[in-house]
Scaffold this active site. Structure first.
Site, PDB file in Angstrom:
ATOM      1  N   GLU A   1       0.838  -1.198   0.000  1.00  0.00           N
ATOM      2  CA  GLU A   1       0.000   0.000   0.000  1.00  0.00           C
ATOM      3  C   GLU A   1       0.875   1.250   0.000  1.00  0.00           C
ATOM      4  O   GLU A   1       1.772   1.378   0.821  1.00  0.00           O
ATOM      5  CB  GLU A   1      -0.913   0.001   1.228  1.00  0.00           C
TER       6      GLU A   1
ATOM      7  N   CYS B   1      -7.392  -1.076   8.727  1.00  0.00           N
ATOM      8  CA  CYS B   1      -6.068  -1.097   8.086  1.00  0.00           C
ATOM      9  C   CYS B   1      -5.677   0.282   7.554  1.00  0.00           C
ATOM     10  O   CYS B   1      -4.619   0.801   7.885  1.00  0.00           O
ATOM     11  CB  CYS B   1      -6.034  -2.124   6.956  1.00  0.00           C
TER      12      CYS B   1
ATOM     13  N   HIS C   1      -0.710  -5.591   2.992  1.00  0.00           N
ATOM     14  CA  HIS C   1      -1.838  -6.504   3.156  1.00  0.00           C
ATOM     15  C   HIS C   1      -1.378  -7.900   2.748  1.00  0.00           C
ATOM     16  O   HIS C   1      -0.684  -8.055   1.742  1.00  0.00           O
ATOM     17  CB  HIS C   1      -3.017  -6.095   2.254  1.00  0.00           C
TER      18      HIS C   1
END
Length: 155
Positions: free
Chosen positions: A41, A103, A122
């Site tokens: 991410e 998250c 993730h």
């Protein structure tokens, strides 16, 4: 450290990490239950947190930090990591949207308190092919590359 699936408690823990430990980099790892790959991410988003947490709450105004920027980019170049690294047996994916739940909330908060010196990965659920040992080795490879980027940044 395992963070709870509760917005406020996760935020408090992240704040505590940055103020007490003062790390060079904080790497967060979260479960993406439908994922088949490791997802790197790039940024955290401040707004849009309407889904209730494990205690039935969501952040005031649906955002992480009331006067914070809309998004914060990680100092780690996830696209470079994604392009230059591979782990045999699993795909690695680059993403600019960690979702609007714990998250992404945790990631944004960590980016905010750590001035961009945070990363979020993730991971898929454990399975016959993605064992804890396999996932641990894959994360080690990725995190070592992140630390190399931090070293280059310090020079």
């Amino acid at each position: 450290m395992q963070l709870p699936a509760v917005y406020q408690k996760a935020k408090e823990q992240v704040f505590k990490i940055w103020t007490t430990l003062q790390p060079l980099l904080t790497v967060h790892v979260g479960l993406a239950s439908s994922a088949k790959a490791i997802i790197l991410e790039q940024c955290g988003k401040n707004k849009g947190y309407q889904e209730m947490d494990a205690c039935g709450f969501h952040p005031e105004g649906g955002c992480c930090v009331l006067d914070g920027p809309e998004k914060i980019e990680s100092a780690i170049n996830m696209k470079t990591l994604w392009k230059n690294n591979s782990v045999e047996g699993i795909d690695i994916i680059f993403s600019r949207d960690a979702g609007r739940y714990i998250c992404d909330y945790t990631y944004y908060t960590s980016l905010y308190y750590g001035n961009g010196r945070a990363a979020f990965i993730h991971v898929p659920p454990l399975s016959k092919t993605v064992t804890a040992d396999f996932l641990g080795r894959a994360l080690q490879i990725i995190i070592l590359e992140m630390l190399k980027q931090c070293g280059e940044e310090r020079e």
